[in-house]
Motif scaffolding. Sequence first.
Motif, PDB file in Angstrom:
ATOM      1  N   LYS A 187      15.249 -13.342  32.938  1.00  0.00           N
ATOM      2  CA  LYS A 187      14.536 -13.190  34.220  1.00  0.00           C
ATOM      3  C   LYS A 187      15.510 -12.804  35.330  1.00  0.00           C
ATOM      4  CE  LYS A 187      11.413 -15.521  37.449  1.00  0.00           C
ATOM      5  NZ  LYS A 187      12.133 -15.028  38.616  1.00  0.00           N
ATOM      6  N   LYS A 208      16.465  -9.153  34.891  1.00  0.00           N
ATOM      7  CA  LYS A 208      15.355  -8.254  35.256  1.00  0.00           C
ATOM      8  C   LYS A 208      15.183  -8.200  36.770  1.00  0.00           C
ATOM      9  CE  LYS A 208      11.579  -7.954  32.936  1.00  0.00           C
ATOM     10  NZ  LYS A 208      10.305  -8.235  32.222  1.00  0.00           N
ATOM     11  N   ASP A 209      15.326  -9.333  37.434  1.00  0.00           N
ATOM     12  CA  ASP A 209      15.135  -9.391  38.881  1.00  0.00           C
ATOM     13  C   ASP A 209      16.201  -8.627  39.644  1.00  0.00           C
ATOM     14  OD1 ASP A 209      12.881 -10.890  38.482  1.00  0.00           O
ATOM     15  OD2 ASP A 209      13.799 -12.815  39.022  1.00  0.00           O
ATOM     16  N   ASN A 233      16.943  -5.639  39.073  1.00  0.00           N
ATOM     17  CA  ASN A 233      16.453  -4.254  39.134  1.00  0.00           C
ATOM     18  C   ASN A 233      17.586  -3.234  38.944  1.00  0.00           C
ATOM     19  OD1 ASN A 233      13.702  -4.898  39.654  1.00  0.00           O
ATOM     20  ND2 ASN A 233      14.252  -5.378  41.780  1.00  0.00           N
ATOM     21  N   GLU A 249      14.934  -1.461  30.740  1.00  0.00           N
ATOM     22  CA  GLU A 249      14.122  -2.341  29.899  1.00  0.00           C
ATOM     23  C   GLU A 249      14.677  -2.414  28.478  1.00  0.00           C
ATOM     24  OE1 GLU A 249      11.609  -4.426  30.404  1.00  0.00           O
ATOM     25  OE2 GLU A 249      11.847  -4.080  32.565  1.00  0.00           O
ATOM     26  N   ILE A 278      17.565  -4.807  28.492  1.00  0.00           N
ATOM     27  CA  ILE A 278      17.071  -6.179  28.621  1.00  0.00           C
ATOM     28  C   ILE A 278      16.563  -6.683  27.266  1.00  0.00           C
ATOM     29  CG2 ILE A 278      15.264  -7.611  29.641  1.00  0.00           C
ATOM     30  CD1 ILE A 278      17.448  -7.014  31.620  1.00  0.00           C
ATOM     31  N   ARG A 317      17.729  -9.782  24.962  1.00  0.00           N
ATOM     32  CA  ARG A 317      16.777 -10.814  24.559  1.00  0.00           C
ATOM     33  C   ARG A 317      16.915 -11.128  23.056  1.00  0.00           C
ATOM     34  NH1 ARG A 317      12.120 -11.982  27.252  1.00  0.00           N
ATOM     35  NH2 ARG A 317      12.035  -9.890  28.197  1.00  0.00           N
TER      36      ARG A 317
END
Length: 492
Positions: free
Chosen positions: A79, A82-83, A85, A89, A92, A96
């Motif tokens: 998180k 991702k925040d 920016n 993706e 990320i 993960r």
Amino acid sequence: MTKNNNFNIKDERNLTMLVDFYELTMGNGYFNKNLQDRIAYFDMYFRRVPDGGGYCIMAGVEQIIEYLTSLKFTDDDIKYLKDRNLFSEGFIEYLRNFKFECDVWAIPEGNPVFPNEPLVTVRGPVIQAQFIETMILLTVNHQTLIATKANRICRAANGRTVMEFGSRRAQGYDGAVYGARASVIGGCDSTACTIADQKFNIPANGTMAHSWVQLFDTEYDAFKTWAEVYPDECLLLVDTYNVLGSGIPNAIKVFDEILKPLGKRPKGIRIDSGDITYLSKKCRELLDNAGYPDCKIVVSNSLDEHIIRDVLNQGACIDSFGVGERLITAKSEPVFGGVYKLVAIEKSGKIIPKIKISENSEKITNPGFKKTVRIFDKTTHKAIADLILLHDEVIDESLPLVIFDPVYTWKKKTIKNYYIKDLMVKIFDKGNLCYECPETLESKKLAKEETSKLWPEILRFENPHTYYVDLSDELWSLKQTLLHSATNEFQK
């Protein structure tokens, strides 16, 4: 993981995100340019021995293992990223589902190590190999620094007991805990840090503080109560008020009145202030005259290797040293300058050596996938030199071996009647742990054994003899070829 009796104690914190931010931004760049599977080789090494010394003591491998076996990105980590920016993706999702897949080699803890030879080598996907840079550096840099300082202090004590007393002056919790561990690898006999005993099965010791003595109506009452509680481990702090005027007389009185009727002998007295040379001599005289020649004298108070050596040269009567802030912080030189450099990549299964060039010659890297061996004299079993070779080179020990200074190449030495030892061991194979880290006390034993194989001239505190770390002919030629190639490219 460290085994301690019936416990398996491991640092359960998730330290995955303890990285320099550029390790993430570069990883994102690699991923988005389809370079995430490019195999890269990195070496961690240092350029200079702290305190003008002749060698260092390797430490920190166990914590590297703990870190690498625990790598995972939590939901909170994802998180956060991702925040920002900033990351794609795809990257990320890569994080993960992160799985560590690198090969890792390291020099086992306790070994003497020298400038410019790899302490840790990492081979694997470039994102991963780059990502672990910060943790490898901070772990090995810190513990090797403290282990080295401890080894100097213990050598200055010349066989006397040395206790690490620095927890309260350390730079943070981890500095205290892992500093205690490193100090024992370096040679200390015990620590005041209780959690270090719990985690690493190293002896924790301690007696009393001045506050114990101050709490009672008299110094005698304080000593008497302590002796009653700890008749088998009675060691008294005698400098709260006046060492010779009250401390030693009250201690002897307690030894006579409390311990002697119980058939017990005192463990010792501790001096934490004043002229420890003068006071230790006078205390020894008073204790001996009172019939306690076996009562040990322990001293503390801002000690280091130089003070310890000086007071012993002055004839101080000391059996044990408690060393705190100047050990746990390596106060005289508190930074260990280890670096982590790319030395090769793979293309189509072929290793392509890489070199970093600098106007500062000591910052020019040794390229390629390498290994380091230590050369020993078969007669004396003393270490002669270390030799860095390319990973697939083989030395025929039945033939004379010519080594040369990698800078002053005309300085050559032909070695006969020798044997070699590989310094590095593989600790991870494609991300799987394949090495069992020895107990801390085993690493301490190794440090003592291997340091004894160095010539006394290398162990000197002042102007130690340089221990040579040479390059093989093949590696030296490769380095020169890359240097000349780069120089020619610059001139175009």
